[in-house]
Design an enzyme around this catalytic site. Structure first.
Site, PDB file in Angstrom:
ATOM      1  N   LEU A 144      25.456  11.456 -44.258  1.00 18.67           N
ATOM      2  CA  LEU A 144      26.227  11.241 -43.019  1.00 18.67           C
ATOM      3  C   LEU A 144      27.552  10.509 -43.269  1.00 18.67           C
ATOM      4  O   LEU A 144      28.082   9.871 -42.359  1.00 18.67           O
ATOM      5  CB  LEU A 144      25.377  10.516 -41.959  1.00 18.67           C
ATOM      6  CG  LEU A 144      24.101  11.253 -41.519  1.00 18.67           C
ATOM      7  CD1 LEU A 144      23.354  10.461 -40.436  1.00 18.67           C
ATOM      8  CD2 LEU A 144      24.407  12.661 -41.007  1.00 18.67           C
ATOM      9  N   GLY A 181      51.035  19.658 -51.829  1.00 17.71           N
ATOM     10  CA  GLY A 181      49.882  20.365 -52.400  1.00 17.71           C
ATOM     11  C   GLY A 181      49.570  21.691 -51.721  1.00 17.71           C
ATOM     12  O   GLY A 181      48.624  22.376 -52.114  1.00 17.71           O
ATOM     13  N   PHE A 240      37.965  30.869 -48.534  1.00 21.52           N
ATOM     14  CA  PHE A 240      39.353  30.726 -48.119  1.00 21.52           C
ATOM     15  C   PHE A 240      39.308  29.857 -46.843  1.00 21.52           C
ATOM     16  O   PHE A 240      38.583  28.877 -46.845  1.00 21.52           O
ATOM     17  CB  PHE A 240      40.026  32.105 -48.040  1.00 21.52           C
ATOM     18  CG  PHE A 240      40.343  32.593 -49.461  1.00 21.52           C
ATOM     19  CD1 PHE A 240      39.321  32.842 -50.376  1.00 21.52           C
ATOM     20  CD2 PHE A 240      41.648  32.695 -49.905  1.00 21.52           C
ATOM     21  CE1 PHE A 240      39.598  33.190 -51.700  1.00 21.52           C
ATOM     22  CE2 PHE A 240      41.932  33.064 -51.219  1.00 21.52           C
ATOM     23  CZ  PHE A 240      40.905  33.302 -52.115  1.00 21.52           C
ATOM     24  N   HIS A 281      42.484  19.894 -39.937  1.00 26.64           N
ATOM     25  CA  HIS A 281      42.552  21.351 -40.055  1.00 26.64           C
ATOM     26  C   HIS A 281      43.331  21.994 -38.909  1.00 26.64           C
ATOM     27  O   HIS A 281      43.299  21.518 -37.777  1.00 26.64           O
ATOM     28  CB  HIS A 281      41.148  21.944 -40.160  1.00 26.64           C
ATOM     29  CG  HIS A 281      40.505  21.602 -41.467  1.00 26.64           C
ATOM     30  ND1 HIS A 281      39.613  20.572 -41.602  1.00 26.64           N
ATOM     31  CD2 HIS A 281      40.682  22.104 -42.706  1.00 26.64           C
ATOM     32  CE1 HIS A 281      39.246  20.471 -42.862  1.00 26.64           C
ATOM     33  NE2 HIS A 281      39.887  21.391 -43.555  1.00 26.64           N
ATOM     34  N   LYS A 312      35.924  21.190 -57.794  1.00 28.05           N
ATOM     35  CA  LYS A 312      35.072  22.355 -57.493  1.00 28.05           C
ATOM     36  C   LYS A 312      34.961  23.264 -58.719  1.00 28.05           C
ATOM     37  O   LYS A 312      33.902  23.824 -59.000  1.00 28.05           O
ATOM     38  CB  LYS A 312      35.617  23.118 -56.285  1.00 28.05           C
ATOM     39  CG  LYS A 312      35.399  22.402 -54.962  1.00 28.05           C
ATOM     40  CD  LYS A 312      33.961  22.560 -54.483  1.00 28.05           C
ATOM     41  CE  LYS A 312      33.681  21.748 -53.236  1.00 28.05           C
ATOM     42  NZ  LYS A 312      32.425  22.093 -52.578  1.00 28.05           N
ATOM     43  N   TYR A 368      40.876  18.183 -55.475  1.00 27.43           N
ATOM     44  CA  TYR A 368      39.743  18.820 -54.806  1.00 27.43           C
ATOM     45  C   TYR A 368      39.370  20.128 -55.519  1.00 27.43           C
ATOM     46  O   TYR A 368      38.212  20.329 -55.917  1.00 27.43           O
ATOM     47  CB  TYR A 368      40.092  19.068 -53.331  1.00 27.43           C
ATOM     48  CG  TYR A 368      39.138  19.994 -52.632  1.00 27.43           C
ATOM     49  CD1 TYR A 368      37.788  19.675 -52.525  1.00 27.43           C
ATOM     50  CD2 TYR A 368      39.580  21.207 -52.093  1.00 27.43           C
ATOM     51  CE1 TYR A 368      36.901  20.534 -51.898  1.00 27.43           C
ATOM     52  CE2 TYR A 368      38.702  22.067 -51.466  1.00 27.43           C
ATOM     53  CZ  TYR A 368      37.370  21.729 -51.368  1.00 27.43           C
ATOM     54  OH  TYR A 368      36.497  22.591 -50.758  1.00 27.43           O
TER      55      TYR A 368
HETATM   56  N1  UDP Z   1      48.967  22.997 -41.048  1.00 23.20           N
HETATM   57  C1  UDP Z   1      50.053  22.732 -40.198  1.00 23.20           C
HETATM   58  N2  UDP Z   1      49.930  21.723 -39.299  1.00 23.20           N
HETATM   59  C2  UDP Z   1      48.803  20.950 -39.180  1.00 23.20           C
HETATM   60  C3  UDP Z   1      47.694  21.235 -40.049  1.00 23.20           C
HETATM   61  C4  UDP Z   1      47.826  22.267 -40.962  1.00 23.20           C
HETATM   62  O1  UDP Z   1      51.083  23.394 -40.272  1.00 23.20           O
HETATM   63  O2  UDP Z   1      48.789  20.042 -38.352  1.00 23.20           O
HETATM   64  C5  UDP Z   1      49.090  24.098 -42.013  1.00 23.20           C
HETATM   65  C6  UDP Z   1      48.849  23.678 -43.465  1.00 23.20           C
HETATM   66  O3  UDP Z   1      50.042  23.251 -44.056  1.00 23.20           O
HETATM   67  C7  UDP Z   1      48.302  24.978 -44.072  1.00 23.20           C
HETATM   68  C8  UDP Z   1      47.589  25.665 -42.909  1.00 23.20           C
HETATM   69  O4  UDP Z   1      48.076  25.030 -41.725  1.00 23.20           O
HETATM   70  O5  UDP Z   1      49.366  25.804 -44.476  1.00 23.20           O
HETATM   71  C9  UDP Z   1      46.080  25.511 -42.964  1.00 23.20           C
HETATM   72  O6  UDP Z   1      45.788  24.146 -43.184  1.00 23.20           O
HETATM   73  P1  UDP Z   1      44.319  23.566 -43.119  1.00 23.20           P
HETATM   74  O7  UDP Z   1      44.399  22.088 -43.362  1.00 23.20           O
HETATM   75  O8  UDP Z   1      43.651  24.016 -41.860  1.00 23.20           O
HETATM   76  O9  UDP Z   1      43.551  24.300 -44.304  1.00 23.20           O
HETATM   77  P2  UDP Z   1      43.890  24.385 -45.897  1.00 23.20           P
HETATM   78  O10 UDP Z   1      44.697  25.646 -46.065  1.00 23.20           O
HETATM   79  O11 UDP Z   1      44.597  23.142 -46.320  1.00 23.20           O
HETATM   80  O12 UDP Z   1      42.530  24.524 -46.506  1.00 23.20           O
END
Ligand code: UDP
Length: 329
Positions: A33, A284, A169, A189, A145, A141
């Site tokens: 948790l 990143g 993905f 996210h 993995k 990260y």
């Molecule tokens: N993103 C964004 N604004 C936010 C959060 C995410 O523009 O407030 C963009 C982020 O830069 C990436 C995409 O949305 O290109 C998906 O990001 P997320 O964190 O959901 O997943 P990731 O691709 O990092 O696993």
């Protein structure tokens, strides 16, 4: 089958637990948790608030529940945090998996399905990414993995542990009933953050970077619905039982959507103008990630059901509408 799900209180783990139970499996959950929620765990599962590092307890749980297969989700998964606290990620993800494998070996459990990530591929220029693409992670990260995958490979050679690594993905959406969904605290996210705007919890969404070499300058990602993703785990588990062959598969849709396209789709679904503000790139972030899942379709006979991006966002919206504050326990 008697199945152990580690990290079964997290977003992806909790959906897996529910879907396995609905298929008639006996499900045991271990989750400390630290990032998951007890409330997300289906009450029909045997739940243990325990750490996978605690070998004595894990061995006891494996034996007392006659565990035959393991689905391993317990890991940290935030790219940004992994860059700031890399050793925390090595400890939890890599050493945690080592401890789990030691426990499995000691009691003779040989099958494990586990969550890997598109982040093992890092920055790539050729899309779609297949399993033959060279792994070059650009963040801690993804690196942890990949280390977990390699650990499994050598544990297979030495101890006959059979594994399937599933490289996700962008996982999105929620269980069709709206009972469980994607809730993190803090939320990072894209889809849950976008939906906080029509839910009056956020004034606007930030667009992280508008100068990428993509069709509209914003990052392109491949979004896959959580129920389709979990179906692939169930197929992988059955496949591993039948063939006893270790392998790894991409799980994605094969289609890319930009951040701007996602915001636009969410405006349509919610019927809300959703204010968006252009901001700096997030460190990143690769410009584009699109999967080829041809291997999973061919070998696991996996087929997506949720193929429309607006349907995927609608399913997330249903959850966030019912559960505005996410989980409280
Ligand atoms: N993103 C964004 N604004 C936010 C959060 C995410 O523009 O407030 C963009 C982020 O830069 C990436 C995409 O949305 O290109 C998906 O990001 P997320 O964190 O959901 O997943 P990731 O691709 O990092 O696993």
């Amino acid at each position: 089958m008697n199945i152990l799900v580690t990290g079964g209180a997290g977003y992806i783990g909790s959906h897996c637990v529910k879907m396995l139970l609905n298929e008639g499996h006996e499900v045991t959950v271990i989750d400390n948790l630290s990032t998951g929620y007890k409330q997300a765990v289906d009450v029909r599962a045997n739940f243990y608030n325990e750490d996978i590092m605690n070998s004595e307890s894990v061995i006891d749980i494996l034996q007392s529940n006659n565990i035959e297969s393991v689905i391993h989700f317990a890991a940290f998964s935030l790219v940004g945090e992994s860059m700031k606290e890399p050793l925390k990620y090595y400890y939890n993800n890599v050493y945690g998996t080592q401890k789990l494998l030691e426990a499995l070996i000691s009691v003779g459990v040989k099958n494990i399905i586990f969550s890997s990530t598109a982040a093992v591929y890092g920055e790539q220029t050729v899309m779609p990414i297949t399993e033959d693409t060279l792994e070059t992670p650009t963040n801690t990260y993804g690196e942890t993995k990949l280390a977990m995958e390699k650990m499994m490979k050598w544990a297979d050679k030495a101890h006959g542990i059979k594994y399937i690594a599933l490289r996700y993905f962008n996982v999105a959406g929620a269980f069709h009933t709206g009972e469980i969904g994607e809730a993190h605290n803090p939320e990072t996210h894209l889809i849950p953050l976008i939906l906080q705007v029509p839910n009056n919890q956020r004034e606007h969404i930030n667009i992280f970077g508008t100068d990428y070499e993509t069709r509209d300058g914003t990052c392109v990602r491949d979004y896959i619905h959580i129920e389709d993703l979990i179906n692939a785990h169930i197929l992988a588990m059955n496949h591993l039982k039948e063939t006893n062959i270790s392998d790894y598969f991409n799980l994605g849709s094969g289609e890319g959507y930009s951040v701007l396209e996602m915001i636009q789709a969410a405006r349509k679904v919610t019927n809300h103008p959703i204010k968006a503000i252009e901001s700096e790139r997030r460190s990143g972030d690769p410009a584009e990630l699109i999967a080829s899942s041809e291997k999973a379709q061919r070998i696991l006979k996996w087929k997506r059901v949720h193929t429309n991006i607006e349907d995927i966002i609608s399913s997330a919206w249903r959850y966030h509408n019912i559960n505005k504050e996410g989980y409280n326990d």
